[in-house]
Structures are given as C-alpha cells and as structure tokens.
Write a protein that holds these residues in place. Structure first.
Motif, short mmCIF file in Angstrom:
data_model
loop_
_atom_site.label_atom_id
_atom_site.label_comp_id
_atom_site.label_asym_id
_atom_site.label_seq_id
_atom_site.Cartn_x
_atom_site.Cartn_y
_atom_site.Cartn_z
N VAL A 1 0.87 -1.18 0.00
CA VAL A 1 0.00 0.00 0.00
C VAL A 1 0.91 1.23 0.00
N PRO A 2 0.70 2.14 -0.94
CA PRO A 2 1.57 3.33 -1.00
C PRO A 2 1.58 4.10 0.33
N LYS A 3 2.73 4.66 0.65
CA LYS A 3 2.92 5.35 1.94
C LYS A 3 1.90 6.46 2.15
N ALA A 4 1.59 7.21 1.11
CA ALA A 4 0.62 8.31 1.27
C ALA A 4 -0.74 7.77 1.72
N ILE A 5 -1.12 6.61 1.20
CA ILE A 5 -2.40 5.99 1.60
C ILE A 5 -2.30 5.48 3.03
N ARG A 6 -1.19 4.80 3.36
CA ARG A 6 -1.00 4.30 4.74
C ARG A 6 -1.07 5.45 5.73
N ASP A 7 -0.42 6.56 5.40
CA ASP A 7 -0.43 7.71 6.30
C ASP A 7 -1.82 8.32 6.42
N ALA A 8 -2.52 8.47 5.30
CA ALA A 8 -3.86 9.08 5.31
C ALA A 8 -4.85 8.25 6.12
N LEU A 9 -4.71 6.92 6.06
CA LEU A 9 -5.61 6.03 6.79
C LEU A 9 -5.07 5.62 8.15
N ASN A 10 -3.88 6.13 8.50
CA ASN A 10 -3.24 5.81 9.77
C ASN A 10 -3.08 4.29 9.94
N LEU A 11 -2.67 3.62 8.86
CA LEU A 11 -2.49 2.17 8.89
C LEU A 11 -1.19 1.80 9.56
N LYS A 12 -1.25 0.76 10.34
CA LYS A 12 -0.08 0.23 11.05
C LYS A 12 0.07 -1.25 10.70
N PRO A 13 1.26 -1.82 10.87
CA PRO A 13 1.43 -3.25 10.61
C PRO A 13 0.43 -4.06 11.43
N GLY A 14 -0.20 -5.02 10.77
CA GLY A 14 -1.19 -5.86 11.43
C GLY A 14 -2.62 -5.39 11.22
N ASP A 15 -2.81 -4.14 10.74
CA ASP A 15 -4.16 -3.67 10.45
C ASP A 15 -4.73 -4.47 9.29
N ARG A 16 -6.04 -4.56 9.25
CA ARG A 16 -6.71 -5.34 8.21
C ARG A 16 -7.29 -4.43 7.15
N LEU A 17 -7.31 -4.93 5.94
CA LEU A 17 -7.95 -4.26 4.82
C LEU A 17 -9.02 -5.19 4.28
N ASP A 18 -10.22 -4.67 4.10
CA ASP A 18 -11.32 -5.45 3.52
C ASP A 18 -11.45 -5.06 2.06
N PHE A 19 -11.56 -6.06 1.18
CA PHE A 19 -11.68 -5.85 -0.25
C PHE A 19 -13.10 -6.19 -0.68
N PHE A 20 -13.71 -5.30 -1.46
CA PHE A 20 -15.06 -5.50 -1.97
C PHE A 20 -15.03 -5.34 -3.48
N LEU A 21 -15.59 -6.31 -4.19
CA LEU A 21 -15.69 -6.22 -5.63
C LEU A 21 -17.08 -5.69 -5.95
N GLU A 22 -17.15 -4.51 -6.55
CA GLU A 22 -18.43 -3.88 -6.88
C GLU A 22 -19.00 -4.52 -8.14
N GLN A 23 -20.30 -4.36 -8.35
CA GLN A 23 -20.96 -4.96 -9.51
C GLN A 23 -20.42 -4.41 -10.82
N ASN A 24 -19.92 -3.18 -10.81
CA ASN A 24 -19.39 -2.58 -12.04
C ASN A 24 -17.95 -3.01 -12.32
N GLY A 25 -17.41 -3.93 -11.51
CA GLY A 25 -16.06 -4.44 -11.72
C GLY A 25 -14.98 -3.67 -10.97
N GLU A 26 -15.35 -2.56 -10.33
CA GLU A 26 -14.37 -1.82 -9.55
C GLU A 26 -14.18 -2.47 -8.19
N MET A 27 -13.01 -2.23 -7.61
CA MET A 27 -12.70 -2.78 -6.31
C MET A 27 -12.67 -1.64 -5.30
N ARG A 28 -13.23 -1.90 -4.13
CA ARG A 28 -13.21 -0.92 -3.04
C ARG A 28 -12.45 -1.57 -1.89
N VAL A 29 -11.55 -0.81 -1.28
CA VAL A 29 -10.76 -1.29 -0.15
C VAL A 29 -11.09 -0.42 1.06
N THR A 30 -11.40 -1.07 2.18
CA THR A 30 -11.73 -0.35 3.40
C THR A 30 -10.76 -0.78 4.50
#
Length: 79
Positions: free
Chosen positions: A13-42
């Motif tokens: 995950v790019p550093k700018a995204i990790r920093d913006a979301l305050n992600l730390k090692p061990g945090d989880r990311l949930d992946f969702f595949l939308e009906q239009n084929g796009e992916m959403r990560v939470t």
C-alpha cells in the motif's frame, strides 16, 4: 497512485495511503468487488473489543419472554 502485484499476490500500500488512513502493521484491509467491476478497499483498523462499553448495561437483564415480546412488537411494526 499505483502499486504492483508481486508473484506471491502481494501489494504494498503506498505510503501516502497508509499515512492518510493511519495504517499500522497488522491492520486489516477489507476488499469489496463492486458490480461494475471496480474494487473498493476499506481499512479495518480497530478491533471489535474497542466497541465494549459503547452501549450502557441495562439495569436488569431481560428474560427470554421479554425478548420474545420485543421481537414480536418490532416485527409487527415492520409489516
């Protein structure tokens, strides 16, 4: 921003995204595949145990009959 998939199926995950979301090692990311084929990560960074205490404890426990009556009332309202 982009990231490259490794042969093991891993992505950094790019550093700018990790920093913006305050992600730390061990945090989880949930992946969702939308009906239009796009992916959403939470980002799911807080453990469920952090929710403890958000709802006040009732003065007395509800009996099974009390719970059954509450369910019947709620289902009657939703019909």
């Amino acid at each position: 921003m982009y990231a490259t998939l490794t042969y093991k199926g891993q992505v950094t995950v790019p550093k700018a995204i990790r920093d913006a979301l305050n992600l730390k090692p061990g945090d989880r990311l949930d992946f969702f595949l939308e009906q239009n084929g796009e992916m959403r990560v939470t980002a799911t960074t807080a453990p469920v145990t952090d929710l403890k205490g958000m709802v006040p404890k009732p003065a007395s426990p509800a009996s099974l009959d009390d719970m059954d009556r509450a369910i019947l009332r709620a289902s009657a309202r939703n019909q």
